[in-house]
Design an enzyme around this catalytic site. Structure first.
Site, PDB file in Angstrom:
ATOM      1  N   GLU A  12      18.871 -84.941  -6.372  1.00 37.95           N
ATOM      2  CA  GLU A  12      18.965 -84.906  -4.911  1.00 37.95           C
ATOM      3  C   GLU A  12      20.171 -84.111  -4.419  1.00 37.95           C
ATOM      4  O   GLU A  12      20.193 -83.671  -3.269  1.00 37.95           O
ATOM      5  CB  GLU A  12      18.966 -86.338  -4.355  1.00 37.95           C
ATOM      6  CG  GLU A  12      17.594 -87.003  -4.549  1.00 37.95           C
ATOM      7  CD  GLU A  12      17.554 -88.492  -4.225  1.00 37.95           C
ATOM      8  OE1 GLU A  12      16.501 -88.958  -3.792  1.00 37.95           O
ATOM      9  OE2 GLU A  12      18.565 -89.194  -4.435  1.00 37.95           O
ATOM     10  N   ASP A 196       6.047 -89.813  -2.958  1.00 39.41           N
ATOM     11  CA  ASP A 196       4.928 -90.643  -3.430  1.00 39.41           C
ATOM     12  C   ASP A 196       4.495 -91.567  -2.284  1.00 39.41           C
ATOM     13  O   ASP A 196       5.148 -91.589  -1.243  1.00 39.41           O
ATOM     14  CB  ASP A 196       5.354 -91.479  -4.651  1.00 39.41           C
ATOM     15  CG  ASP A 196       6.524 -92.389  -4.330  1.00 39.41           C
ATOM     16  OD1 ASP A 196       7.666 -91.965  -4.523  1.00 39.41           O
ATOM     17  OD2 ASP A 196       6.290 -93.506  -3.830  1.00 39.41           O
TER      18      ASP A 196
END
Ligand code: ADE
Length: 230
Positions: A12, A196
């Site tokens: 990230e 997701d």
């Protein structure tokens, strides 16, 4: 102006470090912090490791030790709102802890005495995010993000979080960072790109889309920094 940019996982923050180019690494409290310059801004960048405790520690360190005056969180999330598809960006209007439960004492889910169920993001940072989205003609969803120390890959739990908190997305760090920033008076914003749908395929999808979605989020954060640079 000193700005903290944090993620939870190395994936990230890697795109952010690549973009800033030069940085200085400082080891502290079992973690690594990266100091960099970006135009007129001083940046402190780190990934916390996963979960509420590590993210609270990192946010506190960025503010108390490194002097961060604003905090931007960049990373990925599981979608609850069916409008959110993989790669879509969502910014939290407010955040809550879905796994905080002292309902046995008559309190609502997500609440402890002297705390609050929802912590709101900074309005000025939210409007900068909206300006960036407009300029890029990118859709930026705004909504409630629910945080807990659980990777959710279960429709039933996901529905429960949706019904209980009106949440649009879920992850594992945002609300703990929000609580820290709120307590210490530091404006913050949590941005996430969907990796997701927190369903039975979530584990597979997360592994597949972590890197690409993390980059979507990081690229958007860099545009916000361009705006903050003036
Ligand atoms: N971050 C990204 N996807 C997630 C999920 N399904 N559960 C918790 N945190 C997440």
């Amino acid at each position: 102006m000193k700005i903290a940019i944090m993620g939870a996982m190395v994936e990230e923050i890697t795109p952010l470090l690549e973009r800033v180019g030069e940085y200085r690494e400082i080891a502290y409290g079992g973690n690594r912090y990266y100091e960099a310059k970006y135009g007129s801004l001083d940046l402190i960048i780190a990934y916390s490791k996963i979960g509420k405790v590590f993210s609270a520690l990192t946010a506190t360190t960025m503010i108390e030790k490194f002097g961060a005056q604003k905090l931007l969180f960049s990373g990925v999330a599981g979608a609850i709102n069916p409008a959110l598809k993989i790669g879509d960006l969502i910014v939290a209007t407010k955040l809550c802890q879905h796994d905080l439960d002292i309902t046995a004492f008559g309190h609502p889910y997500g609440f402890v005495p002297e705390g609050k169920v929802f912590v709101e993001s900074d309005r000025a940072l939210l409007s900068i995010a909206k300006e960036v989205a407009d300029e890029l003609s990118t859709t930026l969803y705004e909504g409630v993000i629910a945080t807990g120390d659980q990777f959710i890959a279960d429709e039933e739990r996901k529905e429960w979080i949706a019904d209980t908190f009106g949440a649009d997305a879920l992850e594992m760090e945002g609300a703990s960072v929000a609580v820290v920033c709120d307590a210490l008076g530091v404006p913050f914003l949590v941005l996430r790109a969907i990796s997701d749908a927190a369903d039975m395929d979530a584990g597979f999808d997360f592994d597949t889309f972590l890197e690409s979605s993390a980059k979507e989020s990081a690229d958007f954060i860099m545009k916000m920094l361009d705006k903050l640079n003036g």
